[in-house]
Motif scaffolding. Structure first.
Motif, PDB file in Angstrom:
ATOM      1  N   ALA B  29     -39.697  26.527  75.317  1.00  0.00           N
ATOM      2  CA  ALA B  29     -40.817  26.144  76.181  1.00  0.00           C
ATOM      3  C   ALA B  29     -41.123  24.659  76.042  1.00  0.00           C
ATOM      4  CB  ALA B  29     -42.035  26.981  75.839  1.00  0.00           C
ATOM      5  N   THR B  30     -41.180  24.221  74.802  1.00  0.00           N
ATOM      6  CA  THR B  30     -41.492  22.813  74.563  1.00  0.00           C
ATOM      7  C   THR B  30     -40.442  21.913  75.207  1.00  0.00           C
ATOM      8  OG1 THR B  30     -42.465  23.476  72.479  1.00  0.00           O
ATOM      9  CG2 THR B  30     -42.002  21.136  72.776  1.00  0.00           C
ATOM     10  N   VAL B  31     -39.199  22.328  75.088  1.00  0.00           N
ATOM     11  CA  VAL B  31     -38.131  21.549  75.710  1.00  0.00           C
ATOM     12  C   VAL B  31     -38.374  21.424  77.202  1.00  0.00           C
ATOM     13  CG1 VAL B  31     -35.684  21.537  76.277  1.00  0.00           C
ATOM     14  CG2 VAL B  31     -36.415  22.163  73.978  1.00  0.00           C
ATOM     15  N   SER B  32     -38.687  22.529  77.814  1.00  0.00           N
ATOM     16  CA  SER B  32     -38.941  22.526  79.250  1.00  0.00           C
ATOM     17  C   SER B  32     -40.098  21.596  79.594  1.00  0.00           C
ATOM     18  CB  SER B  32     -39.243  23.950  79.718  1.00  0.00           C
ATOM     19  OG  SER B  32     -39.546  23.970  81.087  1.00  0.00           O
ATOM     20  N   SER B  44     -47.010  16.110  71.761  1.00  0.00           N
ATOM     21  CA  SER B  44     -47.129  14.933  70.902  1.00  0.00           C
ATOM     22  C   SER B  44     -45.915  14.020  71.054  1.00  0.00           C
ATOM     23  CB  SER B  44     -47.259  15.357  69.440  1.00  0.00           C
ATOM     24  OG  SER B  44     -46.033  15.882  68.995  1.00  0.00           O
ATOM     25  N   GLU B  45     -46.172  12.765  70.888  1.00  0.00           N
ATOM     26  CA  GLU B  45     -45.127  11.780  71.114  1.00  0.00           C
ATOM     27  C   GLU B  45     -43.913  11.987  70.203  1.00  0.00           C
ATOM     28  OE1 GLU B  45     -43.353   9.535  73.395  1.00  0.00           O
ATOM     29  OE2 GLU B  45     -45.430  10.063  73.825  1.00  0.00           O
ATOM     30  N   PRO B  46     -44.110  12.246  68.920  1.00  0.00           N
ATOM     31  CA  PRO B  46     -42.945  12.473  68.062  1.00  0.00           C
ATOM     32  C   PRO B  46     -42.084  13.638  68.556  1.00  0.00           C
ATOM     33  CG  PRO B  46     -44.950  12.239  66.751  1.00  0.00           C
ATOM     34  CD  PRO B  46     -45.374  12.283  68.171  1.00  0.00           C
ATOM     35  N   THR B  47     -42.733  14.688  68.973  1.00  0.00           N
ATOM     36  CA  THR B  47     -41.987  15.845  69.482  1.00  0.00           C
ATOM     37  C   THR B  47     -41.189  15.470  70.720  1.00  0.00           C
ATOM     38  OG1 THR B  47     -43.764  17.272  68.698  1.00  0.00           O
ATOM     39  CG2 THR B  47     -42.174  18.229  70.213  1.00  0.00           C
ATOM     40  N   ARG B  48     -41.832  14.776  71.629  1.00  0.00           N
ATOM     41  CA  ARG B  48     -41.144  14.341  72.849  1.00  0.00           C
ATOM     42  C   ARG B  48     -39.863  13.603  72.491  1.00  0.00           C
ATOM     43  NH1 ARG B  48     -44.999  14.643  76.882  1.00  0.00           N
ATOM     44  NH2 ARG B  48     -43.610  13.739  78.429  1.00  0.00           N
ATOM     45  N   ARG B  49     -40.018  12.679  71.556  1.00  0.00           N
ATOM     46  CA  ARG B  49     -38.864  11.864  71.195  1.00  0.00           C
ATOM     47  C   ARG B  49     -37.749  12.735  70.636  1.00  0.00           C
ATOM     48  NH1 ARG B  49     -40.676   7.088  70.424  1.00  0.00           N
ATOM     49  NH2 ARG B  49     -42.212   7.687  68.861  1.00  0.00           N
ATOM     50  N   ARG B  50     -38.117  13.649  69.758  1.00  0.00           N
ATOM     51  CA  ARG B  50     -37.097  14.513  69.155  1.00  0.00           C
ATOM     52  C   ARG B  50     -36.358  15.306  70.225  1.00  0.00           C
ATOM     53  NH1 ARG B  50     -40.569  16.618  65.543  1.00  0.00           N
ATOM     54  NH2 ARG B  50     -39.851  18.762  65.782  1.00  0.00           N
TER      55      ARG B  50
END
Lengths: 344, 344
Positions: B29-32, B44-50
């Motif tokens: 879901a987060t990926v999507s 969160s920005e760190p997650t986006r980057r990962r």
DNA sequence: TTGAAAGCGATACCAG
DNA sequence: CTGGTATCGCTTTCAA
């Protein structure tokens, strides 16, 4: 079984195999078996009939996306279109190739990825998960683009055009052959100071550059005293041709290769209006052997381009799809032969 | 529930969003959310980057079929291609339309349903579940075909060509306008016994018939004494033109409409070789205003065809897609205007 | 802010 | 011979 006789605006939603199953009073699996003629399973004749009837009544059409999602692969061959329209020569070639591929049960799709090139274009194409991609060189698909496509499941990636791209098979259409043929012809007719028309239209550079290169290379290789090549930009428009013709005598050229027959016609007309005798003062040769060349006076010498049969290429694509392991091959698919008429 | 130990022999499988999620250490879901920039959810920005990094590393490309399956609709505009290649006029028009549609975020796809026509073709197209279909008349899509497409979810069905089809919007390209313009021009130049070249090439009949009809209708409507129209079959080949020219005087024609500029060039050349003066003995008018007409001597009179802007049509298609309810409309999109030069 | 899970439509395996 | 059901890859509630 209760038939509902009303012909009203049918269910406003798109019918699925489940709808067919419901109407036929069977399961979705059975519908699938019947409509795909699955040979591993035998379905009774009455059931088959009921299913077919239900499908027809609902206007059921299978959903290609769902099918290929489930199957894990498709038989789509993607041919990205470039914005520059191809002449009759390539049109015929593409049509033939398309036809041959569809005979082999591929679904040929042309996708206009306008404005995108290289890796971006490749990603856009990859979203469709084609089993093969035939990309014109104009899309500037680089090695990275090829990787993107292969990673997305494409079994065969071909480029069509003058250059090879690492990792992809190539249908090499080396325009230098055309220039070479023209050069050898002009030289053999005793011409030495040779002009090379270069279309100013931006998209055409990709095709004109190799032709001029081939011309130059062949002239240089001949090692004839006084032989030279001069590039002459020309727009596909009368004014441009007239301006070029006006300074023609000062150029001192005795032969010219005109990129193709259309530019040759344009130039020849302008030269004649300027009182320059063809072929006496200047020999002219075009390319592509268009019908119009035979109708000009003097009849236009040209370079006839031979493209391979679509059948053969379709078979090649099919081979690579079935056995994607091999090393990428380059196939020289462009033959060029000078045709002497009256303008040279 | 027993988990089957995961099968390692998955060598070069196509990466999915699940793979990205695993590598990034998040859920699918987060990926999507991240990759689609979903505004309803803040990540969160760190997650986006990962996530982005993982996607890039794996060479992840979303699967269009899965996406549109889930979404229940696509933005694919299907333009079936006919086997007969279009001239530069239509090529440009199509390119413009394609470009404009892709600016509106549609995915334009040309699908070669070679050999199929009518309902069969419609079913093949419907499998792709396009949101709109722009079908050339050559595909002979009937009213049933239109129904098939609409039932499969197509919001807009347009036909491009000389005829209307029930249920579909029409971009009417009425070739009769061309013939009319030619007729009025020739009549105004004092010509009465008028020939009409009819290409023998099979695919072209669909275009040539309306032009000749328009010519005939306009000549009849003029009610001029002695005015008449004679149809003259001609193949796009020198021999055919020579044979026609040989019996030209016996036909007693003082004007001729040559279908288009290419056939006009072919005919004019043959007539000139036969010693027939143009325009004195016979006036010639072509069509499509190709460059070559201006290069001929005498300069070729022609009918200039105006096609509407791709932008406007793309907007029209978009309007119908968004509001599919309305009655099908017919839009006259072909303008024709005679251009007088020297051959008439 | 992130995760678990339902479901789009079609197919193929495995029971019954 | 036929019916349940898991599954393909992705988006999108609903919960946590």
């Amino acid at each position: 079984m209760v038939q509902i006789p009303n012909q009203q605006p049918a269910p406003r939603s798109v019918p699925t195999s489940a709808d067919v199953a419901r109407l036929a009073g069977v399961s979705r699996a059975t519908v699938s078996y019947v409509l795909n003629n699955t040979s591993a399973v035998r379905i009774s004749e009455p059931t088959r009939r009921r299913v077919h009837e239900a499908a027809r009544e609902l206007g059921y059409v299978p959903h290609a996306a769902a099918r290929s999602l489930r199957a894990g692969h498709s038989r789509m061959v993607l041919m990205p279109t470039s914005e520059i329209p191809m002449g009759p020569l390539f049109s015929r070639f593409f049509n033939e190739l398309q036809w041959a591929l569809s005979r082999l049960d591929y679904t040929v799709v042309q996708y206009a990825s306008l404005g995108l090139t290289g890796e971006d274009a490749a990603r856009a194409w990859a979203e469709l998960r084609p089993v093969a991609v035939l990309a014109p060189d104009t899309s500037a698909l680089g090695p990275r683009g090829v990787t993107v496509l292969k990673r997305s499941g494409a079994k065969a990636v071909f480029t069509l055009g003058p250059h090879r791209v690492e990792g992809a098979h190539a249908l090499l259409m080396d325009g230098r052959r055309v220039g070479e043929a023209a050069a050898l012809h002009l030289l053999s007719r005793g011409r030495r100071r040779i002009g090379a028309i270069v279309p100013e239209e931006p998209g055409l550079e990709l095709f004109s550059r190799p032709r001029v290169e081939g011309l130059r290379a062949a002239v240089d290789a001949a090692h004839l005293a006084g032989a030279s090549v001069m590039e002459l930009p020309l727009a596909h428009e009368e004014g441009s041709a007239a301006r070029l013709a006006a300074r023609w005598r000062s150029l001192g050229l005795d032969g010219v290769f005109a990129y193709n027959d259309e530019y040759a016609m344009l130039l020849m007309r302008a030269l004649q209006d300027e009182g320059i005798a063809i072929p006496e003062d200047t020999a002219v040769i075009g390319s592509d052997d268009l019908m119009l060349g035979r109708l000009l006076r003097p009849r236009l010498s040209t370079v006839r381009i031979e493209l391979p049969s679509g059948r053969g290429l379709a078979a090649l694509v099919d081979r690579v799809v079935r056995d994607p392991g091999g090393e990428p091959e380059a196939h020289d698919v462009l033959g060029a032969e000078a045709v002497h008429r009256e303008s040279s």
